[in-house]
Design a protein around this motif. Structure first.
Motif, mmCIF file in Angstrom:
data_model
loop_
_atom_site.group_PDB
_atom_site.id
_atom_site.type_symbol
_atom_site.label_atom_id
_atom_site.label_comp_id
_atom_site.label_asym_id
_atom_site.label_seq_id
_atom_site.Cartn_x
_atom_site.Cartn_y
_atom_site.Cartn_z
ATOM 1 N N UNK A 95 21.537 10.548 43.263
ATOM 2 C CA UNK A 95 21.328 10.220 44.500
ATOM 3 C C UNK A 95 21.099 8.671 44.611
ATOM 4 N N UNK A 96 21.258 8.192 46.015
ATOM 5 C CA UNK A 96 20.866 6.668 46.125
ATOM 6 C C UNK A 96 19.575 6.382 45.866
ATOM 7 N N UNK A 97 18.743 7.487 46.360
ATOM 8 C CA UNK A 97 17.314 7.197 46.211
ATOM 9 C C UNK A 97 16.732 7.010 44.698
ATOM 10 N N UNK A 98 17.461 7.601 43.956
ATOM 11 C CA UNK A 98 17.291 7.227 42.204
ATOM 12 C C UNK A 98 17.902 6.148 41.773
ATOM 13 N N UNK A 99 18.937 5.236 42.469
ATOM 14 C CA UNK A 99 19.698 4.517 42.052
ATOM 15 C C UNK A 99 18.987 3.074 42.080
ATOM 16 N N UNK A 100 19.407 2.053 41.415
ATOM 17 C CA UNK A 100 18.592 0.831 41.248
ATOM 18 C C UNK A 100 19.822 -0.244 41.326
ATOM 19 N N UNK A 101 19.418 -1.392 41.853
ATOM 20 C CA UNK A 101 20.375 -2.665 41.940
ATOM 21 C C UNK A 101 20.735 -3.124 40.509
ATOM 22 N N UNK A 102 21.994 -3.250 40.382
ATOM 23 C CA UNK A 102 22.658 -3.659 39.154
ATOM 24 C C UNK A 102 22.030 -5.167 38.856
ATOM 25 N N UNK A 103 21.260 -5.303 37.832
ATOM 26 C CA UNK A 103 20.810 -6.968 37.553
ATOM 27 C C UNK A 103 20.731 -7.148 36.097
ATOM 28 N N UNK A 104 21.471 -6.576 35.262
ATOM 29 C CA UNK A 104 21.838 -7.120 33.722
ATOM 30 C C UNK A 104 23.191 -6.928 33.393
ATOM 31 N N UNK A 111 13.205 6.118 34.450
ATOM 32 C CA UNK A 111 13.503 5.883 33.254
ATOM 33 C C UNK A 111 14.137 4.563 33.087
ATOM 34 N N UNK A 112 14.967 4.132 34.048
ATOM 35 C CA UNK A 112 15.610 2.826 34.235
ATOM 36 C C UNK A 112 16.892 2.614 33.118
ATOM 37 N N UNK A 113 17.448 3.874 32.928
ATOM 38 C CA UNK A 113 18.723 3.765 32.144
ATOM 39 C C UNK A 113 19.966 3.399 33.157
ATOM 40 N N UNK A 114 21.028 3.148 32.320
ATOM 41 C CA UNK A 114 22.313 2.936 33.114
ATOM 42 C C UNK A 114 23.334 3.579 32.375
#
Length: 807
Positions: free
Chosen positions: A254-263, A458-461
């Motif tokens: 979900x969107x609440x668990x997503x983070x901005x792409x920065x790498x 976790x910060x995974x992608x």
């Protein structure tokens, strides 16, 4: 587990009220518990293992790890309740309270889950599960792909599964729903050879039947959809293992668990990293030209994987068949990145539509598991198999006019409009928009799984690269030929002509290559793929073109004007050296050029001009020539130096080309002519480097003409003609008459790239700039230190620190 992942049943309890009290307490204190449904008690047979477990010691405990039941299973009165909890990595109640599981609790819980799941399968096989519905049936089967349709009943709801649901047909064969259509769905059979006749009904099985894939414990393996390795040694070791398993068709983040792409994801491709950067957690579609072969596909994919060497990225590739997977494995045999590579393939030697799509979903499940563990995952797939599955589904929908029946209410509303109000136009738009929505929903279920998870989780992608080969309009695939053959057989024609036409189509089918007879993906379907992804990369036809000397190695020839990465900024997804050098600024310069021969103002207020030839040469990188960030920075500086000097020397180079044209010195073919143009412009740059004040052939004098003839390695007769024409003194005047011809002369970009690559190798020598390049690759450099290193490298390339002309 997350909602719907597993069903746990508890047997009816005795007259004791302890379970009910325990359940009520759990609702108040254990917020993750949610009641999903209530099932009648006949689902549980007295004396069964489930009933024995429920009646055992600790059955009424509040989900303790030592309980006879899992933590999410409770009993209330005479009803067996189905309970589910939030997603968590451990199944014992201790983890819900924020603690850790005691040693062995997780293994014991896994064993209990397997036992209960098997018991439920046994109960379902005895006929407890829902019976097949009469108005739902199999309409078509293509290899291992089954298309089912659901008629609209007079009473009751339409019975359609969701993507990821498991269905069982009347004959007992099991399939997995992979696509939905109008009153229809496509299912890939678990056993490709199993029988499934037309007209069979189906039933939707519980979520406990959802297939699982075992996570490999080492890299470099070729596995099937269940995670079982194909080589004998690994397969034997995996038979009795306790590897963790993850389900296919998981819910999307979900969107609440997503983070901005920065790498950034380093691709090792100059055209991508410099002009169309890919971020970790991004989905990108790669549109390949129609002439792309399977070997070319593997070369491009292998290049991206090899660029992950020395990194921690987990790479998962979906292959259509075992043979395809073995070829891919062989191609990457000596690559360091194979330590973190998993290839998931179909189970047959030849590709099948359903098996290929199931392999893609299994590969996606492994990539999502790596992402959930906090790792960076890279998933590489071929869109063509998704198109094939959807093509068969849409054919059935069109034959049975299911789309018209679904939109009957909308058509009736539109029919109330008058012809003058555009009734037919609105009806056409409504049908077109509905078809577009269905395709995007189908593609989005898979292609929109790429994301970066927030640090709190976790910060995974998960980065997804979807390769799509553009369909060649001159070729017809096996599915199209089979449909054409079927239509021809049903037509009423002269028997002799009909027999000849059928024989011709059957011959075309026999001459198709092994496998699916794939011919690519239509452009309209690729446009829908673009709409649901974060960006797209368009390859030019020259990427896989052959020269007069024979087949060439595929190259990363990108159309920078059509390729784009949406929704992200350059600073967030570029490696630091290219970001400092502002490579995206030069992409704008390339997009604004009028042709491959353009010389345009750089636009930074300095008045400098750039020759587009050296920058365009960066898009001629061969597949397999992997570049690292420091290499890309140096190569960009080399190209920029050539672009600035080339623009200044262009008038002198054009005069020399006019002289050669009048002297009838020309290449034997287009490739040779491009080489001659490049050598002439290189000579002009070197001449102005040695004599900065010389602007024309007359100012260079006889020595300039001799150096031109020597650089081009002209034959004695050609040299004589060049000197004779130069003595006439009319070269400049002729140039005005042949300006259009000069604009048509394009240098060979592949030869230019080879020249840049040789100079890069020279820079890597320790006595030149080897230590400097190693310093640029150091990730611990501060921004100030990195900028200083790049400034020193630029001065070195420009010849201020040393003379590079000897390279």
């Amino acid at each position: 587990r997350f909602v719907g992942s597993m069903m746990w049943l508890a047997a009816p309890s005795s007259s004791s009220s302890r379970p009910a009290t325990a359940f009520a307490g759990s609702v108040a204190s254990q917020r993750p518990l949610v009641v999903a449904s209530a099932l009648p008690t006949p689902f549980l047979a007295p004396g069964s293992p489930i009933a024995a477990a429920a009646a055992g010691e600790g059955a009424g405990d509040v989900g303790s790890a030592s309980s006879g039941l899992p933590a999410a299973c409770w009993v209330l009165g005479s009803t067996a309740l189905l309970l589910v909890g939030r997603r968590h990595r451990s199944t014992c109640n201790t983890s819900w309270r924020g603690g850790r599981c005691p040693p062995g609790a997780r293994a014991a819980s896994t064993a209990r889950r397997a036992s209960v799941a098997q018991q439920f399968r046994d109960l379902a096989d005895e006929g407890i599960a829902e019976e097949a519905v009469e108005y739902s049936k199999v309409a078509r089967r293509v290899d291992d792909l089954v298309i089912c349709v659901t008629e609209i009943p007079e009473k009751g709801d339409i019975l359609l599964p969701n993507v990821g649901d498991t269905v069982q047909f009347s004959g007992g064969t099991v399939g997995h729903c992979i696509a939905l259509g109008d009153l229809s769905f496509a299912a890939a059979l678990s056993d490709p050879e199993a029988a499934c006749e037309l007209g069979e009904g189906y039933r939707i099985l519980p979520m406990s039947y959802r297939p699982l894939v075992a996570r490999p414990e080492q890299g470099g393996l070729l596995v099937d959809q269940s995670g079982t390795p194909w080589n004998a040694e690994s397969r034997q070791a995996a038979e009795d293992d306790t590897r963790s398993r993850v389900p296919w068709f998981q819910e999307m983040v979900g969107l609440i668990r997503r983070e901005r792409i920065n790498s950034p994801l380093h691709s090792g491709v100059m055209g991508l990293d410099a002009f169309v950067p890919i971020g970790r957690g991004q989905s990108m579609v790669m549109r390949m030209p129609p002439a792309t072969s399977d070997d070319d596909f593997r070369e491009f994919m292998a290049h991206i994987i090899e660029a992950q060497s020395g990194d921690t990225t987990e790479v998962i590739v979906a292959a259509s068949s075992v043979v395809d997977g073995l070829k891919f494995q062989e191609r990457l045999a000596n690559c360091e990145a194979t330590k973190r590579l998993t290839i998931v393939s179909g189970r047959g030697d030849k590709p099948r539509i359903g098996e290929a799509v199931l392999a893609m979903n299994a590969a996606c499940a492994l990539a999502e598991a790596a992402r959930d563990d906090g790792k960076d995952a890279l998933l590489i797939v071929d869109v063509e198999h998704l198109y094939r599955a959807y093509l068969v589904l849409t054919e059935v929908v069109a034959e049975r006019e299911l789309a018209e029946r679904t939109s009957r209410a909308l058509n009736e509303e539109i029919d109330e409009m008058s012809f003058e109000q555009g009734r037919e136009m609105w009806k056409f738009l409504a049908h077109k928009n509905a078809a577009t929505a269905r395709r995007r929903t189908f593609l989005g279920c898979f292609l929109q799984r790429a994301c970066r998870v927030c640090d709190e989780r976790g910060g995974g992608s998960l980065t997804l690269l979807a390769f799509a080969r553009l369909k060649d309009s001159n070729k017809i695939g096996s599915l199209e030929l089979q449909a054409k053959l079927k239509n021809l057989q049903s037509m009423t024609l002269d028997e002799t002509l009909k027999a000849k036409a059928i024989a011709k189509i059957e011959e075309q089918l026999a001459n198709l290559p092994e496998g699916l007879g794939l011919t690519g993906v239509p452009d309209d379907f690729i446009e829908e793929v673009k709409a649901v992804t974060d960006g797209h990369v368009v390859f030019l036809d020259a990427a896989v073109a052959s020269s007069d000397s024979g087949p060439q190695k595929p190259r990363w020839c990108l159309d920078v004007q059509e390729s784009v990465a949406r929704g992200i900024t350059s600073h967030s997804v570029q490696n630091r050296p290219l970001d400092k050098l502002k490579s995206l600024f030069y992409k704008v310069f390339l997009m604004s050029r009028e042709g491959d021969n353009s010389v345009i103002d750089i636009g930074d207020g300095s008045g400098r001009q750039l020759d587009s030839g050296p920058l365009l040469a960066l898009l001629q990188q061969p597949a397999g020539d992997v570049l690292y960030p420091e290499d890309e920075a140096a190569l960009l500086l080399l190209a920029m130096d050539d672009a600035v000097r080339g623009a200044a020397a262009r008038p002198l180079a054009d005069q020399a080309l006019v002289l050669l044209t009048r002297a009838k010195v020309r290449g034997d073919d287009e490739e040779d002519s491009g080489r001659l143009t490049l050598e002439c412009r290189t000579w002009a740059v070197e001449s102005m480097r040695q004599q900065p004040q010389a602007k024309s052939l007359e100012e260079l004098g006889e020595s300039g003409l001799d150096s031109l003839c020597s650089t081009l390695d002209l034959r004695p007769l050609e040299r004589k003609r060049v000197l004779a024409v130069a003595s006439d003194g009319e070269t400049v005047a002729v140039r005005a008459d042949t300006e259009a011809e000069m604009q048509a002369k394009v240098e060979d970009p592949r030869a230019r790239y080879t020249s840049l690559r040789e100079r890069l190798a020279y820079l890597h020598q320790p006595e030149v700039a080897g230590e400097l390049l190693e310093a640029i690759a150091e990730p611990m450099l501060t921004d100030t230190q990195l900028q200083q290193a790049l400034d020193l490298l630029e001065r070195t390339v420009n010849g201020e620190e040393l003379n590079l002309s000897a390279a």
